[in-house]
Enzyme design. Sequence first.
Site, PDB file in Angstrom:
ATOM      1  CB  CYS A   1      -6.295 -15.747 -13.861  1.00 36.24           C
ATOM      2  SG  CYS A   1      -5.637 -14.393 -14.184  1.00 36.24           S
TER       3      CYS A   1
ATOM      4  CG  HIS B   1     -16.406  12.948 -12.408  1.00 37.27           C
ATOM      5  ND1 HIS B   1     -14.991  13.188 -12.442  1.00 37.27           N
ATOM      6  CD2 HIS B   1     -16.643  12.256 -13.523  1.00 37.27           C
ATOM      7  CE1 HIS B   1     -14.405  12.529 -13.785  1.00 37.27           C
ATOM      8  NE2 HIS B   1     -15.504  11.946 -14.305  1.00 37.27           N
TER       9      HIS B   1
ATOM     10  CB  CYS C   1      -0.329 -13.126 -19.755  1.00 35.55           C
ATOM     11  SG  CYS C   1      -1.870 -14.093 -19.330  1.00 35.55           S
TER      12      CYS C   1
ATOM     13  CB  CYS D   1      -6.200 -18.263 -17.303  1.00 34.12           C
ATOM     14  SG  CYS D   1      -6.751 -16.520 -17.746  1.00 34.12           S
TER      15      CYS D   1
ATOM     16  CB  SER E   1     -12.280   7.644 -16.390  1.00 36.65           C
ATOM     17  OG  SER E   1     -12.005   8.302 -17.596  1.00 36.65           O
TER      18      SER E   1
ATOM     19  CB  ILE F   1     -26.398   9.259 -19.909  1.00 34.49           C
ATOM     20  CG1 ILE F   1     -27.857   9.415 -19.920  1.00 34.49           C
ATOM     21  CG2 ILE F   1     -25.987   9.023 -18.252  1.00 34.49           C
ATOM     22  CD1 ILE F   1     -28.533  10.744 -19.039  1.00 34.49           C
TER      23      ILE F   1
HETATM   24  C1  LIG Z   1     -14.203   7.739 -22.334  1.00 29.80           C
HETATM   25  C2  LIG Z   1     -15.384   7.969 -21.295  1.00 29.80           C
HETATM   26  C3  LIG Z   1     -15.031   8.226 -20.103  1.00 29.80           C
HETATM   27  C4  LIG Z   1     -16.128   8.313 -19.092  1.00 29.80           C
HETATM   28  N1  LIG Z   1     -15.458   8.445 -17.756  1.00 29.80           N
HETATM   29  C5  LIG Z   1     -16.420   8.563 -16.764  1.00 29.80           C
HETATM   30  C6  LIG Z   1     -16.097   8.756 -15.298  1.00 29.80           C
HETATM   31  O1  LIG Z   1     -14.870   8.762 -15.019  1.00 29.80           O
HETATM   32  N2  LIG Z   1     -17.298   9.222 -14.562  1.00 29.80           N
HETATM   33  C7  LIG Z   1     -18.319   9.140 -14.905  1.00 29.80           C
HETATM   34  O2  LIG Z   1     -19.471   9.533 -13.934  1.00 29.80           O
HETATM   35  N3  LIG Z   1     -18.624   8.941 -16.180  1.00 29.80           N
HETATM   36  C8  LIG Z   1     -18.115   8.691 -17.025  1.00 29.80           C
HETATM   37  N4  LIG Z   1     -18.277   8.460 -18.402  1.00 29.80           N
HETATM   38  C9  LIG Z   1     -19.770   8.511 -18.750  1.00 29.80           C
HETATM   39  C10 LIG Z   1     -20.195   6.960 -18.528  1.00 29.80           C
HETATM   40  O3  LIG Z   1     -19.405   5.996 -18.962  1.00 29.80           O
HETATM   41  C11 LIG Z   1     -21.568   6.819 -19.054  1.00 29.80           C
HETATM   42  O4  LIG Z   1     -22.383   8.019 -18.890  1.00 29.80           O
HETATM   43  C12 LIG Z   1     -22.388   5.662 -18.878  1.00 29.80           C
HETATM   44  O5  LIG Z   1     -21.702   4.639 -19.055  1.00 29.80           O
HETATM   45  C13 LIG Z   1     -23.660   5.563 -19.695  1.00 29.80           C
HETATM   46  O6  LIG Z   1     -24.504   4.547 -19.539  1.00 29.80           O
HETATM   47  P1  LIG Z   1     -25.538   4.033 -20.360  1.00 29.80           P
HETATM   48  O7  LIG Z   1     -26.272   2.861 -19.451  1.00 29.80           O
HETATM   49  O8  LIG Z   1     -26.414   5.178 -20.704  1.00 29.80           O
HETATM   50  O9  LIG Z   1     -25.113   3.771 -21.803  1.00 29.80           O
HETATM   51  P2  LIG Z   1     -24.333   2.011 -21.933  1.00 29.80           P
HETATM   52  O10 LIG Z   1     -23.284   1.556 -21.302  1.00 29.80           O
HETATM   53  O11 LIG Z   1     -24.007   2.480 -23.656  1.00 29.80           O
HETATM   54  O12 LIG Z   1     -25.674   1.144 -22.273  1.00 29.80           O
HETATM   55  C14 LIG Z   1     -26.802   1.312 -23.032  1.00 29.80           C
HETATM   56  C15 LIG Z   1     -27.257  -0.281 -23.262  1.00 29.80           C
HETATM   57  O13 LIG Z   1     -28.319  -0.234 -24.141  1.00 29.80           O
HETATM   58  C16 LIG Z   1     -28.112  -1.614 -24.849  1.00 29.80           C
HETATM   59  N5  LIG Z   1     -28.915  -1.423 -26.106  1.00 29.80           N
HETATM   60  C17 LIG Z   1     -28.740  -0.470 -27.137  1.00 29.80           C
HETATM   61  N6  LIG Z   1     -29.857  -0.777 -28.066  1.00 29.80           N
HETATM   62  C18 LIG Z   1     -30.403  -1.740 -27.506  1.00 29.80           C
HETATM   63  C19 LIG Z   1     -31.653  -2.510 -28.169  1.00 29.80           C
HETATM   64  N7  LIG Z   1     -32.250  -2.353 -29.349  1.00 29.80           N
HETATM   65  N8  LIG Z   1     -32.528  -3.333 -27.297  1.00 29.80           N
HETATM   66  C20 LIG Z   1     -32.050  -3.545 -26.106  1.00 29.80           C
HETATM   67  N9  LIG Z   1     -30.606  -3.141 -25.591  1.00 29.80           N
HETATM   68  C21 LIG Z   1     -30.084  -2.082 -26.281  1.00 29.80           C
HETATM   69  C22 LIG Z   1     -26.533  -1.436 -25.205  1.00 29.80           C
HETATM   70  O14 LIG Z   1     -26.180  -2.809 -25.763  1.00 29.80           O
HETATM   71  C23 LIG Z   1     -25.931  -1.085 -24.103  1.00 29.80           C
HETATM   72  O15 LIG Z   1     -25.844  -2.183 -23.106  1.00 29.80           O
HETATM   73  C24 LIG Z   1     -17.319   8.275 -19.344  1.00 29.80           C
HETATM   74  C25 LIG Z   1     -17.830   7.910 -20.721  1.00 29.80           C
HETATM   75  C26 LIG Z   1     -16.786   7.613 -21.610  1.00 29.80           C
HETATM   76  C27 LIG Z   1     -17.259   7.509 -22.935  1.00 29.80           C
END
Ligand SMILES: Cc1cc2nc3c(=O)[nH]c(=O)nc-3n(C[C@H](O)[C@H](O)[C@H](O)COP(=O)(O)OP(=O)(O)OC[C@H]3O[C@@H](n4cnc5c(N)ncnc54)[C@H](O)[C@@H]3O)c2cc1C
Length: 467
Positions: free
Chosen positions: A391, A50, A428, A433, A46, A331
């Site tokens: 674009c 927060h 679009c 583009c 989103s 997370i």
């Molecule tokens: C629907 C939804 C709404 C949300 N809204 C909010 C919000 O409004 N505000 C807020 O604070 N939080 C929000 N969140 C939470 C937030 O999006 C997440 O907490 C955050 O994006 C998590 O980040 P991350 O880096 O842990 O995970 P990810 O973004 O999933 O990153 C993990 C990375 O690890 C990589 N990876 C996996 N396996 C390997 C491997 N073997 N080798 C190398 N790389 C690998 C993946 O490719 C990926 O790029 C929301 C989450 C969701 C799903």
Amino acid sequence: MIYEVAIIGGGVVGTAILNKLTRVNVKSILVEKNSDVATETSKANSGIVHAGFDAKPGTLKAKLNVRGAKLFPKLCEELKVPLVQNGALVIGNDLEKVKELYNRGIKNGVDGLEILDRNAILKKLPSITQNITCGLFAKTSAIVSPYKLAIALAEESVINGATIMFNFNTKEFKKIDNYYCLSDGINEVYAKKIVIACGGEHNSIAKILGAKTYNIEFRRGEYFLLDKGAVALNGFTVFPLPSEHSKGILVSPTVHGNVIVGPTSILSNDNSTITTQKGLDEITEKANELLSNVDLRKNIRIFSGVRTIVGDDFVIEKDPNNTDIINVTGICSPGLTACPAIAEEVLNLLGIENKENTMQRRYEPQKISNLSKEKINELIKENSNYGKIICRCEMISEAEIIDAIHSPLKPISLDGIKRRTRAGMGRCQGGFCFMKVMELIARERGISIDEVTKENQNSRIIVGNIK
Ligand SMILES: Cc1cc2nc3c(=O)[nH]c(=O)nc-3n(C[C@H](O)[C@H](O)[C@H](O)COP(=O)(O)OP(=O)(O)OC[C@H]3O[C@@H](n4cnc5c(N)ncnc54)[C@H](O)[C@@H]3O)c2cc1C
């Protein structure tokens, strides 16, 4: 070269950790299995910073949400990432629940909370439905582009000496003397400490590294993305009262002027990002319970992101089997908000002092859509590519796309360019583009057009000639 720290995973969490380590002068590397940062959950959420009234007091989530939200304004200013403190309205008809949220917020240390009655909400937002009798206003709630944040965190790190390896899908791990070797079967990375920040893929990496696995649950969140200005919101993010599993289906402006409606919270077996008619119907119903003016016919895209959940809290801890490994998983929301504070927490676990150096700041290329006609004409005189609009929906010029192609992380795909410039993000959705952007990528990178991909290496758009 042996790095001090290797981070596995390039979402907002991994890039925030890399950025923090670079700021305190610790030589670090990030490996990411995809061809860019923020290609998984960090691009599909989103985008709300927060305020911190939702998380249960005493949890890591509560502590890091509030700390993260406080760090955001300065961080975004330094990284040149747009952040809009627009304020949030949580509205419903259960005053006891509103008071509970208010009290939770006060316990968590959130400033600027106010309980409102129907009339006070109507003054802020006339389009609330008849169901709404009370609400909470959170002044400090803000909106940000999550992928722009991850890109900026990564770019600043690289400019200041960090390394990022894309298309590195960690497959092997071994100890050599006092350091470790990570391998994807082709390349090897050496580091003394490892941080696992792989979101939903924690367990598969943990098995390779001999680290702890967790009981991970996935909850998918589906969305509608509406055209710019589709719903008059007076700038506010509008939430319902939260349920046990999520903050509920919200209606919010994005920093780019679109409107986002969602997400659902659907228990899933894996982290696949499908969208379903059932999910979209639920969003429609819930959004209409809040506001009378949500016109979903203005939809330009549907998408979903998947929350990684471990029990009730974030997991950020030294691995019990190997203290050189830090596990960062579970997370879910508010992980975007908390990411700068998660990075501080990881620094602390690594035993590194939080003392920042002066950084070389990143350059944010000109965006002609933000400029006056006079300023655009001046730019065109200096560089005629600013006058070639690629674009049309988002008014993105050839010069901006060329800038993005040569930016520090060297994005290689159509989606990589889209996340940096917004070419293809408009009404679009790239219909006009995308071919032109492909030609520019091919020309600037010196590759043939059929080598240009949508996102990862296996997502080729042109697969052969028909004549
Ligand atoms: C629907 C939804 C709404 C949300 N809204 C909010 C919000 O409004 N505000 C807020 O604070 N939080 C929000 N969140 C939470 C937030 O999006 C997440 O907490 C955050 O994006 C998590 O980040 P991350 O880096 O842990 O995970 P990810 O973004 O999933 O990153 C993990 C990375 O690890 C990589 N990876 C996996 N396996 C390997 C491997 N073997 N080798 C190398 N790389 C690998 C993946 O490719 C990926 O790029 C929301 C989450 C969701 C799903």
